[in-house]
Write a protein that holds these residues in place. Structure first.
Motif, PDB file in Angstrom:
ATOM      1  N   GLY A  68       7.628  22.903 -12.089  1.00  0.00           N
ATOM      2  CA  GLY A  68       6.693  23.862 -11.506  1.00  0.00           C
ATOM      3  C   GLY A  68       5.365  23.269 -11.075  1.00  0.00           C
ATOM      4  O   GLY A  68       4.344  23.965 -11.068  1.00  0.00           O
ATOM      5  N   GLN A  69       5.360  22.009 -10.676  1.00  0.00           N
ATOM      6  CA  GLN A  69       4.128  21.349 -10.234  1.00  0.00           C
ATOM      7  C   GLN A  69       4.128  21.172  -8.719  1.00  0.00           C
ATOM      8  O   GLN A  69       5.176  21.176  -8.077  1.00  0.00           O
ATOM      9  CB  GLN A  69       3.996  19.981 -10.899  1.00  0.00           C
ATOM     10  N   ASP A  70       2.950  20.964  -8.183  1.00  0.00           N
ATOM     11  CA  ASP A  70       2.821  20.632  -6.766  1.00  0.00           C
ATOM     12  C   ASP A  70       3.138  19.158  -6.570  1.00  0.00           C
ATOM     13  O   ASP A  70       2.871  18.335  -7.450  1.00  0.00           O
ATOM     14  CB  ASP A  70       1.396  20.892  -6.272  1.00  0.00           C
ATOM     15  N   TYR A  71       3.701  18.844  -5.426  1.00  0.00           N
ATOM     16  CA  TYR A  71       3.929  17.448  -5.059  1.00  0.00           C
ATOM     17  C   TYR A  71       3.570  17.285  -3.596  1.00  0.00           C
ATOM     18  O   TYR A  71       4.113  17.975  -2.742  1.00  0.00           O
ATOM     19  CB  TYR A  71       5.397  17.049  -5.287  1.00  0.00           C
ATOM     20  N   ARG A  72       2.651  16.416  -3.335  1.00  0.00           N
ATOM     21  CA  ARG A  72       2.220  16.155  -1.970  1.00  0.00           C
ATOM     22  C   ARG A  72       2.506  14.688  -1.642  1.00  0.00           C
ATOM     23  O   ARG A  72       1.785  13.794  -2.081  1.00  0.00           O
ATOM     24  CB  ARG A  72       0.734  16.439  -1.826  1.00  0.00           C
ATOM     25  N   PRO A  73       3.552  14.456  -0.867  1.00  0.00           N
ATOM     26  CA  PRO A  73       3.880  13.065  -0.542  1.00  0.00           C
ATOM     27  C   PRO A  73       2.826  12.451   0.373  1.00  0.00           C
ATOM     28  O   PRO A  73       2.221  13.130   1.196  1.00  0.00           O
ATOM     29  CB  PRO A  73       5.224  13.175   0.166  1.00  0.00           C
ATOM     30  N   ASP A  74       2.620  11.185   0.195  1.00  0.00           N
ATOM     31  CA  ASP A  74       1.759  10.411   1.070  1.00  0.00           C
ATOM     32  C   ASP A  74       2.459  10.343   2.436  1.00  0.00           C
ATOM     33  O   ASP A  74       3.625   9.953   2.524  1.00  0.00           O
ATOM     34  CB  ASP A  74       1.593   9.019   0.450  1.00  0.00           C
ATOM     35  N   GLN A  75       1.766  10.726   3.501  1.00  0.00           N
ATOM     36  CA  GLN A  75       2.384  10.789   4.830  1.00  0.00           C
ATOM     37  C   GLN A  75       2.869   9.423   5.307  1.00  0.00           C
ATOM     38  O   GLN A  75       3.931   9.315   5.915  1.00  0.00           O
ATOM     39  CB  GLN A  75       1.430  11.392   5.865  1.00  0.00           C
ATOM     40  N   PRO A  97       0.816  -1.222   0.000  1.00  0.00           N
ATOM     41  CA  PRO A  97       0.000   0.000   0.000  1.00  0.00           C
ATOM     42  C   PRO A  97       0.847   1.269   0.000  1.00  0.00           C
ATOM     43  O   PRO A  97       0.443   2.298  -0.548  1.00  0.00           O
ATOM     44  CB  PRO A  97      -0.831  -0.096   1.286  1.00  0.00           C
ATOM     45  N   LEU A  98       2.035   1.190   0.593  1.00  0.00           N
ATOM     46  CA  LEU A  98       2.925   2.356   0.593  1.00  0.00           C
ATOM     47  C   LEU A  98       3.464   2.617  -0.811  1.00  0.00           C
ATOM     48  O   LEU A  98       3.532   3.774  -1.248  1.00  0.00           O
ATOM     49  CB  LEU A  98       4.073   2.156   1.580  1.00  0.00           C
ATOM     50  N   LEU A  99       3.848   1.560  -1.511  1.00  0.00           N
ATOM     51  CA  LEU A  99       4.292   1.727  -2.901  1.00  0.00           C
ATOM     52  C   LEU A  99       3.180   2.303  -3.752  1.00  0.00           C
ATOM     53  O   LEU A  99       3.409   3.173  -4.593  1.00  0.00           O
ATOM     54  CB  LEU A  99       4.769   0.400  -3.482  1.00  0.00           C
ATOM     55  N   ASP A 100       1.960   1.843  -3.513  1.00  0.00           N
ATOM     56  CA  ASP A 100       0.819   2.374  -4.246  1.00  0.00           C
ATOM     57  C   ASP A 100       0.642   3.866  -3.943  1.00  0.00           C
ATOM     58  O   ASP A 100       0.407   4.663  -4.857  1.00  0.00           O
ATOM     59  CB  ASP A 100      -0.446   1.589  -3.883  1.00  0.00           C
ATOM     60  N   GLY A 101       0.794   4.249  -2.680  1.00  0.00           N
ATOM     61  CA  GLY A 101       0.669   5.664  -2.310  1.00  0.00           C
ATOM     62  C   GLY A 101       1.745   6.521  -2.955  1.00  0.00           C
ATOM     63  O   GLY A 101       1.477   7.630  -3.428  1.00  0.00           O
ATOM     64  N   THR A 106       4.212   1.513 -12.871  1.00  0.00           N
ATOM     65  CA  THR A 106       4.163   1.590 -11.405  1.00  0.00           C
ATOM     66  C   THR A 106       3.106   0.632 -10.866  1.00  0.00           C
ATOM     67  O   THR A 106       3.287   0.070  -9.781  1.00  0.00           O
ATOM     68  CB  THR A 106       3.921   3.033 -10.898  1.00  0.00           C
ATOM     69  N   GLY A 107       2.032   0.410 -11.623  1.00  0.00           N
ATOM     70  CA  GLY A 107       1.049  -0.602 -11.229  1.00  0.00           C
ATOM     71  C   GLY A 107       1.672  -1.986 -11.170  1.00  0.00           C
ATOM     72  O   GLY A 107       1.426  -2.767 -10.234  1.00  0.00           O
ATOM     73  N   LEU A 146      10.808   2.704  -2.938  1.00  0.00           N
ATOM     74  CA  LEU A 146       9.838   3.603  -2.319  1.00  0.00           C
ATOM     75  C   LEU A 146      10.431   5.006  -2.192  1.00  0.00           C
ATOM     76  O   LEU A 146       9.795   6.004  -2.541  1.00  0.00           O
ATOM     77  CB  LEU A 146       9.447   3.050  -0.945  1.00  0.00           C
ATOM     78  N   GLY A 147      11.676   5.079  -1.751  1.00  0.00           N
ATOM     79  CA  GLY A 147      12.363   6.365  -1.644  1.00  0.00           C
ATOM     80  C   GLY A 147      12.578   7.023  -2.992  1.00  0.00           C
ATOM     81  O   GLY A 147      12.442   8.246  -3.121  1.00  0.00           O
ATOM     82  N   ASP A 148      12.894   6.223  -4.016  1.00  0.00           N
ATOM     83  CA  ASP A 148      13.082   6.793  -5.352  1.00  0.00           C
ATOM     84  C   ASP A 148      11.797   7.422  -5.874  1.00  0.00           C
ATOM     85  O   ASP A 148      11.814   8.516  -6.442  1.00  0.00           O
ATOM     86  CB  ASP A 148      13.581   5.726  -6.330  1.00  0.00           C
ATOM     87  N   LEU A 149      10.678   6.736  -5.697  1.00  0.00           N
ATOM     88  CA  LEU A 149       9.400   7.302  -6.146  1.00  0.00           C
ATOM     89  C   LEU A 149       9.103   8.608  -5.410  1.00  0.00           C
ATOM     90  O   LEU A 149       8.672   9.583  -6.025  1.00  0.00           O
ATOM     91  CB  LEU A 149       8.258   6.304  -5.927  1.00  0.00           C
ATOM     92  N   LEU A 150       9.343   8.614  -4.115  1.00  0.00           N
ATOM     93  CA  LEU A 150       9.070   9.795  -3.302  1.00  0.00           C
ATOM     94  C   LEU A 150       9.965  10.972  -3.701  1.00  0.00           C
ATOM     95  O   LEU A 150       9.490  12.052  -4.051  1.00  0.00           O
ATOM     96  CB  LEU A 150       9.275   9.457  -1.822  1.00  0.00           C
ATOM     97  N   VAL A 151      11.254  10.757  -3.675  1.00  0.00           N
ATOM     98  CA  VAL A 151      12.204  11.852  -3.898  1.00  0.00           C
ATOM     99  C   VAL A 151      12.215  12.293  -5.357  1.00  0.00           C
ATOM    100  O   VAL A 151      12.194  13.494  -5.649  1.00  0.00           O
ATOM    101  CB  VAL A 151      13.611  11.455  -3.403  1.00  0.00           C
ATOM    102  N   HIS A 152      12.215  11.348  -6.290  1.00  0.00           N
ATOM    103  CA  HIS A 152      12.226  11.742  -7.700  1.00  0.00           C
ATOM    104  C   HIS A 152      10.892  12.343  -8.123  1.00  0.00           C
ATOM    105  O   HIS A 152      10.845  13.156  -9.050  1.00  0.00           O
ATOM    106  CB  HIS A 152      12.621  10.578  -8.600  1.00  0.00           C
ATOM    107  N   GLY A 153       9.812  11.958  -7.462  1.00  0.00           N
ATOM    108  CA  GLY A 153       8.531  12.630  -7.709  1.00  0.00           C
ATOM    109  C   GLY A 153       8.643  14.114  -7.373  1.00  0.00           C
ATOM    110  O   GLY A 153       8.192  14.975  -8.135  1.00  0.00           O
ATOM    111  N   TRP A 154       9.270  14.403  -6.237  1.00  0.00           N
ATOM    112  CA  TRP A 154       9.507  15.802  -5.847  1.00  0.00           C
ATOM    113  C   TRP A 154      10.457  16.477  -6.832  1.00  0.00           C
ATOM    114  O   TRP A 154      10.218  17.615  -7.238  1.00  0.00           O
ATOM    115  CB  TRP A 154      10.068  15.875  -4.429  1.00  0.00           C
ATOM    116  N   ASP A 155      11.545  15.791  -7.196  1.00  0.00           N
ATOM    117  CA  ASP A 155      12.514  16.361  -8.147  1.00  0.00           C
ATOM    118  C   ASP A 155      11.804  16.821  -9.424  1.00  0.00           C
ATOM    119  O   ASP A 155      12.026  17.933  -9.910  1.00  0.00           O
ATOM    120  CB  ASP A 155      13.569  15.321  -8.553  1.00  0.00           C
TER     121      ASP A 155
END
Length: 189
Positions: free
Chosen positions: A130-137, A7-11, A83-84, A115-124
């Motif tokens: 110029g987009q918003d990025y809201r990480p899953d808590q 579920p975390l990977l999905d988030g 990613t699916g 999981l970290g790559d998806l999170l950090v590179h999503g932000w990158d």
């Protein structure tokens, strides 16, 4: 039956997918917080990680020596499909058991890496375009201690840059970014 990490990977995938879909062709040459990557190169890197870590979930070999060009055809939709597949691969009940034959580290650590790559590179990618990025808590809660544990080894291996100093009242996400060598205040200008 899924394991606790799927579920975390999905988030993480759900937070990153709209960023990838929002990138225009004109933005592919923009710089990113990863100095060695422009947007195109970072997208290809992230695609390659997503595809390679599907194999690693099944304890199969993954080749990270070269990065193919994934940005052909409808790559924005294909990112969501890949990613699916990643989430499905890591949902296997035994995906987190044992040691990765290809990486020589425990499977839970391998899963935390993607999981970290998806999170950090999503932000990158969001920051670069110029987009918003809201990480899953819940993802952030899982990744933060893993990043802190892996940081010294990752810096030595050249995977993370030197830690960036952040104020004591920085958010947990800013601390994760700083630990990976990113300046949370980075701007393409």
């Amino acid at each position: 039956m899924a394991n606790g990490l799927s579920p975390l990977l999905d988030g993480a995938a759900r937070a990153t997918d709209p960023v990838v879909r929002g990138i225009t062709d004109e933005q592919l040459t923009l710089p990113t917080p990863c100095a060695e990557y422009d947007v195109r190169a970072l997208l290809n890197h992230l695609f390659h990680v997503v595809v390679g870590f599907q194999a690693l979930a099944a304890r199969e070999a993954a080749d990270f020596t070269t990065t193919p060009d994934y940005l052909e055809g409808d790559w924005r939709t294909r990112f969501g499909a890949e990613t699916g597949k990643l989430v499905t691969a890591w949902s296997a009940p035994d995906a987190l058991e044992g040691v990765s034959p290809g990486m020589g580290i425990p499977q839970p650590t391998v899963a935390q890496m993607v999981l970290g790559d998806l999170l950090v590179h999503g932000w990158d990618l969001a920051r670069a375009t110029g987009q918003d990025y809201r990480p899953d808590q819940a993802v952030l809660d899982e990744v933060q201690p893993a990043v802190e544990d892996m940081a010294p080894m990752a810096r030595k291996a050249g995977v993370y840059g030197e830690e960036v100093s952040v104020p004591s009242d920085a958010t947990s996400f800013e601390k994760v970014l700083a630990a990976t060598g990113r300046d949370p205040r980075w701007s393409p200008r």
